[in-house]
Design a protein around this motif. Sequence first.
Motif, PDB file in Angstrom:
ATOM      1  N   GLN A  31      29.102  -9.941 -11.832  1.00  7.09           N
ATOM      2  CA  GLN A  31      29.785 -11.207 -12.094  1.00  7.09           C
ATOM      3  C   GLN A  31      28.778 -12.269 -12.531  1.00  7.09           C
ATOM      4  O   GLN A  31      29.035 -13.017 -13.478  1.00  7.09           O
ATOM      5  N   GLU A  90      41.925 -13.591 -16.266  1.00 10.06           N
ATOM      6  CA  GLU A  90      41.809 -12.424 -15.396  1.00 10.06           C
ATOM      7  C   GLU A  90      40.505 -11.721 -15.761  1.00 10.06           C
ATOM      8  O   GLU A  90      40.181 -11.585 -16.939  1.00 10.06           O
ATOM      9  N   ARG A  91      39.753 -11.303 -14.746  1.00  6.26           N
ATOM     10  CA  ARG A  91      38.511 -10.560 -14.985  1.00  6.26           C
ATOM     11  C   ARG A  91      38.333  -9.578 -13.843  1.00  6.26           C
ATOM     12  O   ARG A  91      38.212  -9.976 -12.694  1.00  6.26           O
ATOM     13  N   ASN A  92      38.347  -8.292 -14.177  1.00  4.69           N
ATOM     14  CA  ASN A  92      38.225  -7.225 -13.190  1.00  4.69           C
ATOM     15  C   ASN A  92      37.045  -6.330 -13.536  1.00  4.69           C
ATOM     16  O   ASN A  92      36.768  -6.100 -14.717  1.00  4.69           O
ATOM     17  N   THR A  94      35.157  -2.492 -12.573  1.00  3.72           N
ATOM     18  CA  THR A  94      35.153  -1.195 -11.907  1.00  3.72           C
ATOM     19  C   THR A  94      33.817  -0.536 -12.219  1.00  3.72           C
ATOM     20  O   THR A  94      33.176  -0.844 -13.230  1.00  3.72           O
ATOM     21  N   GLY A 105      40.337  -7.560 -18.693  1.00  7.81           N
ATOM     22  CA  GLY A 105      41.111  -8.728 -18.337  1.00  7.81           C
ATOM     23  C   GLY A 105      41.618  -9.487 -19.539  1.00  7.81           C
ATOM     24  O   GLY A 105      41.795  -8.915 -20.625  1.00  7.81           O
TER      25      GLY A 105
END
Length: 153
Positions: A31, A90-92, A94, A105
């Motif tokens: 992040q 939105e920010r994901n 994995t 996102g």
Amino acid sequence: MKPLALHLLAFLALALLPLRAADDAALKAIQSADDERVAATMSGDRGRLAAIYSDDLRYAHSSGAVDTKASYIDALTGGKLKYVGWEYQERNFTFPAPGIALMSGRAKVKVGKTDGTAEMVLAFLGVWREEKGQWHFLAWQSGKLADPTPTQK
């Protein structure tokens, strides 16, 4: 039998705690790296851009144009392309494999070009790769989302 099962369950939970802490650390690191990528991109600072983007960068714009690291940095520093707004809706993240992170996102982006300014909402997939202990941005693919239609009353 119940006490043994409870002890095993407690042992398993304690054994998994370091894995969760490692996941949290990796998430915070990626992040932070992405926050720096966005700031560097908006600043147009060649040194910051060179530091965050991978030498193997493949940046596929929503228009279909594709840039390498060199051509993308040249566009950002030469005035051909200027990001003037970037807001994640939105920010994901994995982590499908060691040293790889996928980011997906939506983002509201405002871009200044030589022929004017465009504002759009993008759906995106970004790929990060750990290189020599640092996260570097490896790939981007985005598509424009249709403007939401107003609801009828």
